[in-house]
Design a protein around this motif. Structure first.
Motif, PDB file in Angstrom:
ATOM      1  N   GLU A  53      70.784 -57.119  -6.909  1.00 43.28           N
ATOM      2  CA  GLU A  53      69.470 -57.716  -7.147  1.00 43.28           C
ATOM      3  C   GLU A  53      69.563 -58.848  -8.165  1.00 43.28           C
ATOM      4  OE1 GLU A  53      65.510 -58.570  -6.702  1.00 43.28           O
ATOM      5  OE2 GLU A  53      66.906 -57.445  -5.438  1.00 43.28           O
ATOM      6  N   ASN A  54      70.379 -58.678  -9.202  1.00 42.58           N
ATOM      7  CA  ASN A  54      70.574 -59.765 -10.174  1.00 42.58           C
ATOM      8  C   ASN A  54      71.155 -61.007  -9.504  1.00 42.58           C
ATOM      9  OD1 ASN A  54      69.605 -58.453 -12.480  1.00 42.58           O
ATOM     10  ND2 ASN A  54      71.581 -57.484 -12.899  1.00 42.58           N
ATOM     11  N   ILE A  55      72.099 -60.780  -8.578  1.00 42.48           N
ATOM     12  CA  ILE A  55      72.711 -61.902  -7.863  1.00 42.48           C
ATOM     13  C   ILE A  55      71.674 -62.595  -6.982  1.00 42.48           C
ATOM     14  CG2 ILE A  55      74.391 -62.512  -6.075  1.00 42.48           C
ATOM     15  CD1 ILE A  55      76.185 -60.273  -7.223  1.00 42.48           C
ATOM     16  N   ARG A  56      70.843 -61.819  -6.307  1.00 41.90           N
ATOM     17  CA  ARG A  56      69.800 -62.409  -5.450  1.00 41.90           C
ATOM     18  C   ARG A  56      68.813 -63.230  -6.279  1.00 41.90           C
ATOM     19  NH1 ARG A  56      69.638 -56.865  -3.348  1.00 41.90           N
ATOM     20  NH2 ARG A  56      70.939 -56.745  -1.479  1.00 41.90           N
ATOM     21  N   ILE A  57      68.452 -62.719  -7.445  1.00 46.43           N
ATOM     22  CA  ILE A  57      67.515 -63.444  -8.316  1.00 46.43           C
ATOM     23  C   ILE A  57      68.126 -64.770  -8.759  1.00 46.43           C
ATOM     24  CG2 ILE A  57      66.411 -63.411 -10.592  1.00 46.43           C
ATOM     25  CD1 ILE A  57      66.051 -60.363 -10.195  1.00 46.43           C
ATOM     26  N   LEU A  58      69.405 -64.737  -9.157  1.00 45.47           N
ATOM     27  CA  LEU A  58      70.081 -65.968  -9.575  1.00 45.47           C
ATOM     28  C   LEU A  58      70.208 -66.940  -8.413  1.00 45.47           C
ATOM     29  CD1 LEU A  58      72.842 -64.426 -11.869  1.00 45.47           C
ATOM     30  CD2 LEU A  58      71.015 -65.981 -12.596  1.00 45.47           C
ATOM     31  N   SER A  59      70.430 -66.405  -7.216  1.00 42.76           N
ATOM     32  CA  SER A  59      70.532 -67.251  -6.028  1.00 42.76           C
ATOM     33  C   SER A  59      69.234 -68.019  -5.804  1.00 42.76           C
ATOM     34  CB  SER A  59      70.860 -66.392  -4.806  1.00 42.76           C
ATOM     35  OG  SER A  59      70.764 -67.143  -3.614  1.00 42.76           O
ATOM     36  N   ARG A  60      68.108 -67.321  -5.907  1.00 38.45           N
ATOM     37  CA  ARG A  60      66.813 -67.977  -5.703  1.00 38.45           C
ATOM     38  C   ARG A  60      66.502 -68.955  -6.835  1.00 38.45           C
ATOM     39  NH1 ARG A  60      65.525 -62.580  -4.088  1.00 38.45           N
ATOM     40  NH2 ARG A  60      64.623 -62.127  -6.123  1.00 38.45           N
ATOM     41  N   ARG A  61      66.795 -68.538  -8.057  1.00 37.66           N
ATOM     42  CA  ARG A  61      66.468 -69.381  -9.219  1.00 37.66           C
ATOM     43  C   ARG A  61      67.288 -70.663  -9.231  1.00 37.66           C
ATOM     44  NH1 ARG A  61      67.838 -66.367 -14.412  1.00 37.66           N
ATOM     45  NH2 ARG A  61      66.101 -65.067 -13.739  1.00 37.66           N
ATOM     46  N   ASN A  62      68.574 -70.550  -8.886  1.00 31.97           N
ATOM     47  CA  ASN A  62      69.474 -71.707  -8.954  1.00 31.97           C
ATOM     48  C   ASN A  62      69.663 -72.386  -7.609  1.00 31.97           C
ATOM     49  OD1 ASN A  62      69.781 -71.002 -11.639  1.00 31.97           O
ATOM     50  ND2 ASN A  62      71.717 -69.931 -11.334  1.00 31.97           N
ATOM     51  N   THR A  63      68.976 -71.884  -6.585  1.00 32.99           N
ATOM     52  CA  THR A  63      69.074 -72.407  -5.213  1.00 32.99           C
ATOM     53  C   THR A  63      70.527 -72.548  -4.758  1.00 32.99           C
ATOM     54  OG1 THR A  63      68.893 -74.730  -5.925  1.00 32.99           O
ATOM     55  CG2 THR A  63      66.856 -73.588  -5.327  1.00 32.99           C
ATOM     56  N   VAL A  64      71.266 -71.453  -4.834  1.00 37.35           N
ATOM     57  CA  VAL A  64      72.659 -71.429  -4.397  1.00 37.35           C
ATOM     58  C   VAL A  64      72.843 -70.326  -3.365  1.00 37.35           C
ATOM     59  CG1 VAL A  64      73.561 -72.374  -6.556  1.00 37.35           C
ATOM     60  CG2 VAL A  64      73.353 -69.889  -6.299  1.00 37.35           C
ATOM     61  N   GLY A  65      73.842 -70.502  -2.502  1.00 38.39           N
ATOM     62  CA  GLY A  65      74.173 -69.492  -1.515  1.00 38.39           C
ATOM     63  C   GLY A  65      75.135 -68.476  -2.087  1.00 38.39           C
ATOM     64  N   VAL A  66      74.887 -67.195  -1.824  1.00 42.35           N
ATOM     65  CA  VAL A  66      75.740 -66.132  -2.367  1.00 42.35           C
ATOM     66  C   VAL A  66      76.146 -65.100  -1.322  1.00 42.35           C
ATOM     67  CG1 VAL A  66      74.848 -66.341  -4.722  1.00 42.35           C
ATOM     68  CG2 VAL A  66      73.713 -64.795  -3.104  1.00 42.35           C
ATOM     69  N   VAL A  67      75.695 -65.277  -0.082  1.00 47.15           N
ATOM     70  CA  VAL A  67      76.013 -64.328   0.984  1.00 47.15           C
ATOM     71  C   VAL A  67      77.092 -64.921   1.883  1.00 47.15           C
ATOM     72  CG1 VAL A  67      75.124 -62.992   2.926  1.00 47.15           C
ATOM     73  CG2 VAL A  67      73.673 -63.402   0.919  1.00 47.15           C
ATOM     74  N   SER A  68      78.155 -64.169   2.119  1.00 47.04           N
ATOM     75  CA  SER A  68      79.283 -64.656   2.913  1.00 47.04           C
ATOM     76  C   SER A  68      78.861 -64.912   4.351  1.00 47.04           C
ATOM     77  CB  SER A  68      80.425 -63.628   2.892  1.00 47.04           C
ATOM     78  OG  SER A  68      80.908 -63.452   1.584  1.00 47.04           O
ATOM     79  N   LYS A  69      79.219 -66.102   4.841  1.00 50.93           N
ATOM     80  CA  LYS A  69      78.969 -66.473   6.233  1.00 50.93           C
ATOM     81  C   LYS A  69      80.163 -67.265   6.715  1.00 50.93           C
ATOM     82  CE  LYS A  69      73.962 -66.871   5.541  1.00 50.93           C
ATOM     83  NZ  LYS A  69      72.796 -67.777   5.547  1.00 50.93           N
ATOM     84  N   GLY A  70      80.720 -66.876   7.827  1.00 51.08           N
ATOM     85  CA  GLY A  70      81.862 -67.619   8.346  1.00 51.08           C
ATOM     86  C   GLY A  70      83.056 -67.519   7.413  1.00 51.08           C
ATOM     87  N   ARG A  71      83.680 -68.662   7.137  1.00 48.60           N
ATOM     88  CA  ARG A  71      84.887 -68.704   6.320  1.00 48.60           C
ATOM     89  C   ARG A  71      84.534 -68.752   4.835  1.00 48.60           C
ATOM     90  NH1 ARG A  71      88.324 -73.552   8.766  1.00 48.60           N
ATOM     91  NH2 ARG A  71      89.846 -72.753   7.264  1.00 48.60           N
ATOM     92  N   GLY A  72      85.359 -68.086   4.041  1.00 52.06           N
ATOM     93  CA  GLY A  72      85.154 -68.105   2.598  1.00 52.06           C
ATOM     94  C   GLY A  72      84.315 -66.937   2.137  1.00 52.06           C
ATOM     95  N   SER A  73      84.705 -66.347   1.012  1.00 53.05           N
ATOM     96  CA  SER A  73      84.015 -65.172   0.494  1.00 53.05           C
ATOM     97  C   SER A  73      83.064 -65.551  -0.627  1.00 53.05           C
ATOM     98  CB  SER A  73      85.039 -64.158  -0.032  1.00 53.05           C
ATOM     99  OG  SER A  73      85.840 -63.654   1.020  1.00 53.05           O
ATOM    100  N   LEU A  74      81.898 -64.917  -0.607  1.00 49.60           N
ATOM    101  CA  LEU A  74      80.889 -65.091  -1.640  1.00 49.60           C
ATOM    102  C   LEU A  74      80.532 -63.710  -2.202  1.00 49.60           C
ATOM    103  CD1 LEU A  74      78.710 -67.817   0.111  1.00 49.60           C
ATOM    104  CD2 LEU A  74      80.136 -68.116  -1.919  1.00 49.60           C
ATOM    105  N   PRO A  75      79.734 -63.649  -3.268  1.00 48.97           N
ATOM    106  CA  PRO A  75      79.496 -62.360  -3.939  1.00 48.97           C
ATOM    107  C   PRO A  75      78.964 -61.240  -3.071  1.00 48.97           C
ATOM    108  CG  PRO A  75      78.826 -64.149  -5.368  1.00 48.97           C
ATOM    109  CD  PRO A  75      79.174 -64.778  -4.044  1.00 48.97           C
ATOM    110  N   ILE A  76      78.125 -61.575  -2.093  1.00 52.59           N
ATOM    111  CA  ILE A  76      77.556 -60.541  -1.229  1.00 52.59           C
ATOM    112  C   ILE A  76      78.203 -60.642   0.152  1.00 52.59           C
ATOM    113  CG2 ILE A  76      75.448 -59.634  -0.193  1.00 52.59           C
ATOM    114  CD1 ILE A  76      73.891 -60.766  -2.536  1.00 52.59           C
TER     115      ILE A  76
END
Length: 246
Positions: A53-76
């Motif tokens: 939930e902290n990661i999701r909040i930071l994602s929305r606040r900073n407008t960054v992607g954090v969920v893995s899609k396709g190539r490359g790993s992200l926090p979620i």
């Protein structure tokens, strides 16, 4: 005070984790920050959900992607769990301010890249100031106000395609020379090599004498070793910064 929480799994790549830990220790010594290493497997389900939930909040606040899609790993991960990539949450005065790795404007910023930015800056504040600006922001600034680079400079064209890649921006100076600019947030070795490779293809495409072509990098940060390399290669470097007026 700045604090970094680094979340790892048993299967987090060893070389990634070791590199991150070395950099965190160096930042602690250089900037008087603190850090904590947290094993995700040792967290309860509720604790892991709190981190998510902290990661999701930071994602929305900073407008960054954090969920893995396709190539490359992200926090979620794709399954909506904490991934094994090695997750860094940066907090200041007990308030979370960023999460890495993340994607913004289709550009991935890894944990190590973010930490190296902080390590190579004069302070954490300076690093955060530069992390809030994008290459597109710099492009708009210098093409709108060429005098930020040099008096008498005239903007010519952006995103010029030549054999081997694309030149970020081209200017013409008062002597009529073509000034090829590579834009970087933090100037890296590949930026030096890239701007060098553009010179001859540009000269051939536009019929310009190579002696009438200047090479430059515009960035917010560059370390001493890369600055030395640029001097040796004849590449001019311009660092953008804001100066407080007294």
């Amino acid at each position: 005070m700045d604090n970094f929480r680094y979340y790892v799994r048993d299967d987090t790549p060893v070389e990634v984790a070791e590199s991150t830990l070395r950099t965190l220790q160096a930042i602690k010594e250089e900037h008087d920050c603190d850090y904590t290493i947290i094993a995700i497997e040792e967290l309860s389900e509720d604790e892991q959900e709190d981190v998510l939930e902290n990661i999701r909040i930071l994602s929305r606040r900073n407008t960054v992607g954090v969920v893995s899609k396709g190539r490359g790993s992200l926090p979620i991960s794709r399954k909506k769990n904490l991934s094994n990539v090695g997750i860094l949450i940066h907090s200041r005065d007990e308030k979370n301010i960023s999460v890495h790795p993340n994607v913004k404007n289709n550009k991935l910023t890894t944990v190590v890249q973010y930490l190296n930015l902080i390590l190579n800056s004069s302070s954490v504040e300076d690093a955060l100031d530069s992390s809030h600006i994008s290459e597109d922001d710099i492009s708009r600034m210098i093409t709108s106000l060429p005098e930020l680079i040099e008096t008498g400079l005239t903007f010519h064209e952006i995103e010029v395609e030549v054999d081997g890649g694309r030149i970020d921006a081209v200017f013409i100076d008062e002597q009529g020379k073509h000034f090829l600019i590579e834009i970087e947030i933090n100037a890296k070795d590949n930026a030096i090599g890239q701007v060098q490779r553009f010179k001859l293809p540009y000269a051939e495409k536009y019929g310009v004498d190579p002696e009438d072509i200047r090479l430059g990098i515009v960035c917010t940060n560059i370390d001493n070793s890369r600055m030395t390399a640029c001097r040796g290669a004849g590449i001019e470097v311009y660092c953008l910064c804001l100066k407080k007026m007294e």
